[in-house]
Design a protein around this motif. Structure first.
Motif, PDB file in Angstrom:
ATOM      1  N   ALA A 199     -13.537  99.188  78.138  1.00  0.00           N
ATOM      2  CA  ALA A 199     -12.396  98.255  77.627  1.00  0.00           C
ATOM      3  C   ALA A 199     -12.611  98.064  76.182  1.00  0.00           C
ATOM      4  O   ALA A 199     -13.777  97.967  75.624  1.00  0.00           O
ATOM      5  CB  ALA A 199     -12.270  97.160  78.726  1.00  0.00           C
ATOM      6  N   PRO A 200     -11.513  97.110  75.587  1.00  0.00           N
ATOM      7  CA  PRO A 200     -11.554  96.970  74.134  1.00  0.00           C
ATOM      8  C   PRO A 200     -12.270  95.792  73.953  1.00  0.00           C
ATOM      9  O   PRO A 200     -12.591  95.491  72.807  1.00  0.00           O
ATOM     10  CB  PRO A 200     -10.244  96.777  73.699  1.00  0.00           C
ATOM     11  N   TYR A 201     -12.484  94.835  75.161  1.00  0.00           N
ATOM     12  CA  TYR A 201     -13.038  93.332  74.651  1.00  0.00           C
ATOM     13  C   TYR A 201     -14.795  93.928  74.540  1.00  0.00           C
ATOM     14  O   TYR A 201     -15.118  94.620  74.875  1.00  0.00           O
ATOM     15  CB  TYR A 201     -12.958  92.389  76.009  1.00  0.00           C
ATOM     16  N   GLU A 202     -15.428  92.882  73.948  1.00  0.00           N
ATOM     17  CA  GLU A 202     -16.798  93.075  73.474  1.00  0.00           C
ATOM     18  C   GLU A 202     -17.878  93.415  74.390  1.00  0.00           C
ATOM     19  O   GLU A 202     -18.666  94.389  74.309  1.00  0.00           O
ATOM     20  CB  GLU A 202     -17.087  91.873  72.541  1.00  0.00           C
ATOM     21  N   ALA A 203     -17.826  92.681  75.584  1.00  0.00           N
ATOM     22  CA  ALA A 203     -18.883  92.974  76.595  1.00  0.00           C
ATOM     23  C   ALA A 203     -18.601  94.323  76.946  1.00  0.00           C
ATOM     24  O   ALA A 203     -19.589  95.321  77.121  1.00  0.00           O
ATOM     25  CB  ALA A 203     -18.712  91.972  77.353  1.00  0.00           C
ATOM     26  N   SER A 204     -17.468  94.741  77.385  1.00  0.00           N
ATOM     27  CA  SER A 204     -17.192  96.024  77.890  1.00  0.00           C
ATOM     28  C   SER A 204     -17.523  97.266  76.719  1.00  0.00           C
ATOM     29  O   SER A 204     -18.235  98.068  77.375  1.00  0.00           O
ATOM     30  CB  SER A 204     -15.769  95.995  78.339  1.00  0.00           C
ATOM     31  N   ARG A 205     -17.105  96.926  75.448  1.00  0.00           N
ATOM     32  CA  ARG A 205     -17.448  97.910  74.358  1.00  0.00           C
ATOM     33  C   ARG A 205     -18.747  97.945  74.503  1.00  0.00           C
ATOM     34  O   ARG A 205     -19.336  99.320  74.413  1.00  0.00           O
ATOM     35  CB  ARG A 205     -16.679  97.326  73.142  1.00  0.00           C
TER      36      ARG A 205
END
Length: 408
Positions: free
Chosen positions: A56-62
């Protein structure tokens, strides 16, 4: 540096500084190795910082998705294959089962698969079950005295009906290293694909699968200092030919075609720690500065040289004993350091006696029931298996030999 720095190596494994394991020598590595610190660090970081749905685009996911991609890219490079030719699955047993279902759909009744009786059941049973679908199963049998697979016997089994040849890089009880490139060439010349079970070989140095030549190569990361994942190389020509076993919308992605279950995000990501460990060893010992495959080969050769030097004294100590039968060759350079001993009594209680001497080993059939039966060993009695890897010390080998002197 041409010899493995054992102090540096052991410093990379927290188990060797763990108080609860102090004074015990680990000789059941064929069942699963200690985990190296880079893998533990990556797994801890993922669970504490990135345990979210990846990509996903949010940092932890990226970051989580990027680390999963890193693991696949770096391990594929070490193995000498393209990134999308490497799949991760829950175990080698499960990966093999999924592959077998793909071959069941692809092959026609009356066509044949060759298996061996040297195998762990994970690379034998799933293929043998395809007889229920009308496929012919042919057995490449080992020499009952030595456990050896003779390539002349394979050639006599091959004809235009054979579509796949399955065999181990080395057996988890026989230990002899089979000539993968030679066997693969023989099978390919007859028009057959090749599936190699590398579970018992990969812990002793990651192989260059691209150079060896098989179409499928499988091994388990929990035996190569990593998490509990199965790694599966499927070369593109075969992978795109076999029917998709995953969700229909993943059919165009090679590394997803044979993993119907969703990946274990954290364990896939942590597998990059195995590549970190290879890099640590390569740099510390003055290996090549670039080229993942070349660096892995340098580390592979360091590991093998260390293991051969430690293995020969153990083989010499057991091969002439009247009450002991060594399964497989007695020359260290021909085998992995997985030593199975057939005794004149049940093996499991002997392993218990060794535990009292500070030796962690195992007794049983180790899912190699066919190989034991073929070599005349009663699986109910089993074998005493003594298995180690490059991080074993010379003092631990001496401790093992002294314990065997007391017990045997």
């Amino acid at each position: 540096m041409t010899q493995l720095d054992i102090d540096f190596v052991r410093a990379q494994f927290p188990a060797f500084s763990e108080p609860s394991l102090a004074g015990q020598a680990f000789f059941e590595n064929a069942g699963g190795s200690y985990t190296c610190k880079p893998v533990i660090d990556r797994l801890t970081r993922f669970y504490t910082q990135r345990k979210v749905q990846p990509y996903a685009p949010y940092e932890a996911s990226r970051l989580g998705g990027a680390e999963m991609d890193e693991a696949r890219a770096r391990m594929a490079a070490i193995l000498g294959v393209e990134t999308d030719e490497l799949s991760f699955g829950p175990s080698t047993t499960q990966n093999t089962y999924v592959l077998a279902q793909a071959f069941r759909q692809w092959m026609k009744p009356g066509e044949a698969i060759i298996v061996t009786d040297q195998d762990h059941e994970a690379n034998s049973g799933p293929w043998r079950r395809l007889a229920d679908a009308g496929l012919e199963i042919r057995e490449w049998c080992i020499n009952p005295d030595t456990g050896h697979l003779d390539t002349d016997d394979l050639e006599s089994l091959l004809d235009e009906k054979v579509r796949l040849v399955c065999f181990p890089h080395c057996s988890n009880v026989v230990g002899e290293i089979n000539p993968v490139t030679e066997i693969t060439a023989i099978a390919h010349a007859a028009g057959a694909f090749v599936c190699v079970d590398g579970v018992s070989y990969a812990p002793h140095g990651f192989p260059n699968v691209g150079e060896l030549g098989p179409d499928i190569y499988l091994f388990s990361a929990y035996k190569t200092y990593g998490p509990h994942q199965g790694l599966m190389v499927i070369r593109r020509a075969l992978g795109e030919m076999l029917p998709n076993q995953a969700h229909f919308f993943n059919a165009d992605t090679l590394y997803k075609r044979f993993t119907p279950a969703g990946p274990d995000h954290a364990q896939v990501a942590a597998s990059a720690g195995m590549a970190d460990y290879v890099d640590l060893l390569c740099d510390h010992h003055g290996g090549p500065a670039s080229g993942a495959t070349e660096r892995a080969k340098f580390v592979h050769d360091l590991m093998r040289a260390r293991e051969v030097a430690l293995l020969q004294p153990l083989l010499d100590a057991v091969k002439e004993r009247n009450a002991v039968r060594l399964i497989g060759p007695s020359e260290a350079d021909r085998r992995a350091p997985t030593v199975a001993l057939s005794l004149n009594r049940e093996a499991a209680p002997v392993a218990e006696e060794l535990a009292a001497h500070g030796i962690m080993a195992g007794g049983g059939d180790f899912y190699a029931v066919r190989a034991l039966k073929a070599t005349g060993v009663d699986p109910a009695r089993g074998v005493l298996r003594l298995s180690f890897t490059h991080y074993t010390s010379r003092a631990e080998i001496d401790k093992l030999i002294d314990a065997l002197d007391d017990i045997l």
